[in-house]
Design a protein around this motif. Structure first.
Motif, PDB file in Angstrom:
ATOM      1  N   TYR A  57       0.841  -1.200   0.000  1.00  0.00           N
ATOM      2  CA  TYR A  57       0.000   0.000   0.000  1.00  0.00           C
ATOM      3  C   TYR A  57       0.874   1.247   0.000  1.00  0.00           C
ATOM      4  N   ASN A  58       0.255   2.370  -0.304  1.00  0.00           N
ATOM      5  CA  ASN A  58       0.911   3.662  -0.270  1.00  0.00           C
ATOM      6  C   ASN A  58       0.431   4.361   0.997  1.00  0.00           C
ATOM      7  N   ALA A  59       1.332   4.651   1.921  1.00  0.00           N
ATOM      8  CA  ALA A  59       0.951   5.248   3.204  1.00  0.00           C
ATOM      9  C   ALA A  59       0.239   6.581   3.022  1.00  0.00           C
ATOM     10  N   GLU A  60       0.551   7.305   1.971  1.00  0.00           N
ATOM     11  CA  GLU A  60      -0.095   8.600   1.732  1.00  0.00           C
ATOM     12  C   GLU A  60      -1.589   8.444   1.464  1.00  0.00           C
ATOM     13  N   ASP A  61      -2.000   7.279   0.987  1.00  0.00           N
ATOM     14  CA  ASP A  61      -3.418   7.044   0.718  1.00  0.00           C
ATOM     15  C   ASP A  61      -4.227   6.833   1.996  1.00  0.00           C
ATOM     16  N   LEU A  62      -3.540   6.655   3.129  1.00  0.00           N
ATOM     17  CA  LEU A  62      -4.223   6.369   4.382  1.00  0.00           C
ATOM     18  C   LEU A  62      -4.316   7.584   5.286  1.00  0.00           C
ATOM     19  N   VAL A  63      -4.000   8.764   4.766  1.00  0.00           N
ATOM     20  CA  VAL A  63      -4.088   9.975   5.575  1.00  0.00           C
ATOM     21  C   VAL A  63      -5.527  10.135   6.041  1.00  0.00           C
ATOM     22  N   ASP A  64      -5.686  10.418   7.310  1.00  0.00           N
ATOM     23  CA  ASP A  64      -7.010  10.573   7.903  1.00  0.00           C
ATOM     24  C   ASP A  64      -7.784  11.675   7.192  1.00  0.00           C
TER      25      ASP A  64
END
Length: 84
Positions: A57-64
């Protein structure tokens, strides 16, 4: 060793469990939460067997969502208007 590497797009979001899930070959589901992913954990485990998968996954896609909204609400620059 991981059973498989799985893209997060191939996983299903389960609203009730608040987890991403992916079918285990033995009948249950591999599970991982958004919080786990935000903490850098990338292993989704099956609760009924010893298998686990690595989630890609791309951590940036999980920004709240709240963080995204705050970023978009930057204070606007005010301009002074002279009235004659």
């Amino acid at each position: 060793m991981s059973y498989d590497d799985v893209e997060i797009e191939d996983m299903e979001w389960n609203e009730e469990l608040q987890t991403y899930t992916f079918p285990c070959p033995y009948g249950d589901l591999f599970q991982i939460t958004k919080d786990d992913l935000r903490l850098g954990k990338e292993i989704a485990r099956c609760p009924c067997c010893s298998l686990y998968i690595t989630v890609i996954y791309n951590a940036e896609d999980l920004v709240d969502d709240k963080s995204k909204k705050k970023a978009n609400l930057a204070p606007s620059k005010q301009q002074t208007i002279a009235v004659a």
